[in-house]
Design an enzyme around this catalytic site. Structure first.
Site, PDB file in Angstrom:
ATOM      1  CG  HIS A 136      -1.886   1.066   1.337  1.00 39.59           C
ATOM      2  ND1 HIS A 136      -2.020   1.863   2.450  1.00 39.59           N
ATOM      3  CD2 HIS A 136      -2.825   1.491   0.455  1.00 39.59           C
ATOM      4  CE1 HIS A 136      -3.000   2.724   2.260  1.00 39.59           C
ATOM      5  NE2 HIS A 136      -3.504   2.523   1.058  1.00 39.59           N
ATOM      6  CD  GLU A 187      -2.894   2.239  -3.137  1.00 39.13           C
ATOM      7  OE1 GLU A 187      -3.951   2.908  -3.204  1.00 39.13           O
ATOM      8  OE2 GLU A 187      -1.917   2.558  -2.420  1.00 39.13           O
ATOM      9  CG  ASP A 233      -3.123   7.037  -3.209  1.00 35.03           C
ATOM     10  OD1 ASP A 233      -4.228   6.499  -3.209  1.00 35.03           O
ATOM     11  OD2 ASP A 233      -2.232   6.768  -2.376  1.00 35.03           O
ATOM     12  CG  HIS A 239      -3.541   9.110   0.529  1.00 31.86           C
ATOM     13  ND1 HIS A 239      -4.193   9.826   1.516  1.00 31.86           N
ATOM     14  CD2 HIS A 239      -4.322   8.027   0.279  1.00 31.86           C
ATOM     15  CE1 HIS A 239      -5.309   9.212   1.846  1.00 31.86           C
ATOM     16  NE2 HIS A 239      -5.413   8.120   1.106  1.00 31.86           N
ATOM     17  CD  GLU A 275      -7.485   5.553  -4.178  1.00 34.45           C
ATOM     18  OE1 GLU A 275      -8.369   6.309  -3.737  1.00 34.45           O
ATOM     19  OE2 GLU A 275      -6.732   4.875  -3.448  1.00 34.45           O
TER      20      GLU A 275
END
Length: 290
Positions: free
Chosen positions: A40, A67, A69, A82, A150
């Site tokens: 993450h 992962e 953002d 993020h 994301e």
């Protein structure tokens, strides 16, 4: 001739997408595998989140999935961060004290490139930078990793879906090979739907927990349903798996964010296909011990 080439390319891309979505846990096939472990924001318990250092740390620990953002600067550059504010994970208050609340969209890419994105985490990471999406993709490619990307706060950045896909395409991530290593997700169903409509071959994920009656609607445009681990049950995971997504494979479930062994074992027992974690080594050790 051109039409046949295009059709063949699309078919090959869909084949790679289907390969990525091949069952992780499939009792019908008589085979049970452990869930994928996704680092993450990179290995964010051990390096500053969403930085190249976090990607490097995940690779050093042996994890192929990361992962991240994505948000957009004032001058239209996509950056990996993020929060919609730079305040928590950079020294923006020191460098630009008069520009509160320090929103990403109010700063140019050059201004953000000046910021220290590592000292807040540890002095050992002083001088780390907020990477652009291009820089991030190149580091992921360097490590031959897979990416769960994301699109963050799409309501703040009109057109970010198309722009993200353009960057991915320019970096070579929409070809037959890379489509097997990429998932694009969002908390916004509209954003996920837009990505699917723009590039049907891209695997998509919806961050949330649709009700069971809503799942047929979501299955039209998303391949994964990615809920918080606290909202999960074995019955819900089974219900999700009962539906086929747009690539003709059962919907998958990636649970977030799991950082301890007991929760990892519990969620794996539900039959999830992936576990998103700040501590990928802890989760892997818990799953390997079963």
């Amino acid at each position: 001739m051109y039409a046949r080439v295009v059709a063949a390319t699309v078919t090959a891309a869909l084949g790679m997408a289907a390969a990525l979505l091949s069952p992780v846990s499939d009792a019908r096939a008589g085979e049970v595998r452990v869930p994928a472990v996704i680092a993450h924001r990179g290995a964010s318990s051990y390096a500053p989140e969403n930085t190249l250092d976090a990607v490097d740390t995940a690779a050093r620990l042996g994890f192929s999935w990361v992962e991240n953002d994505v948000q957009r600067t004032k001058d239209g550059e996509l950056v990996v961060l993020h929060d919609d504010s730079l305040q928590r994970t950079t020294n923006v208050e020191e460098v630009f004290p008069d520009r509160a609340p320090w929103k990403v969209r109010d700063f140019t890419a050059a201004e953000i490139a000046r910021l220290d994105a590592g000292s807040w985490f540890s002095p050992a990471y002083a001088g780390a930078r907020v990477p652009t999406l291009r820089q991030y993709m190149r580091r992921v490619e360097h490590h031959h990793q897979k990416l769960l990307l994301e699109i963050k706060n799409p309501e703040l950045y009109p057109g970010i879906e198309q722009q993200t896909l353009k960057v991915l395409g320019n970096e070579g991530w929409l070809d037959r090979h890379h489509l097997g290593r990429l998932i694009v997700q969002s908390f916004s169903a509209d954003s996920v739907r837009t990505v699917h409509e723009l590039k049907p071959a891209v695997i998509t994920g919806y961050l949330g927990t649709p009700t069971t009656p809503q799942l047929p609607q979501f299955a039209r445009f998303t391949d994964l349903v990615n809920p918080s681990h606290g909202s999960l049950s074995q019955g819900y995971v089974t219900a999700v798996h009962a539906f086929e997504g747009p690539h003709g494979r059962p919907l998958r479930v990636f649970a977030w964010t799991v950082d301890d062994a007991d929760t990892a074992r519990r969620v794996a027992g539900y039959g999830v296909d992936g576990i998103i974690t700040n501590k990928p080594d802890v989760v892997r050790a818990a799953l390997d011990s079963d």
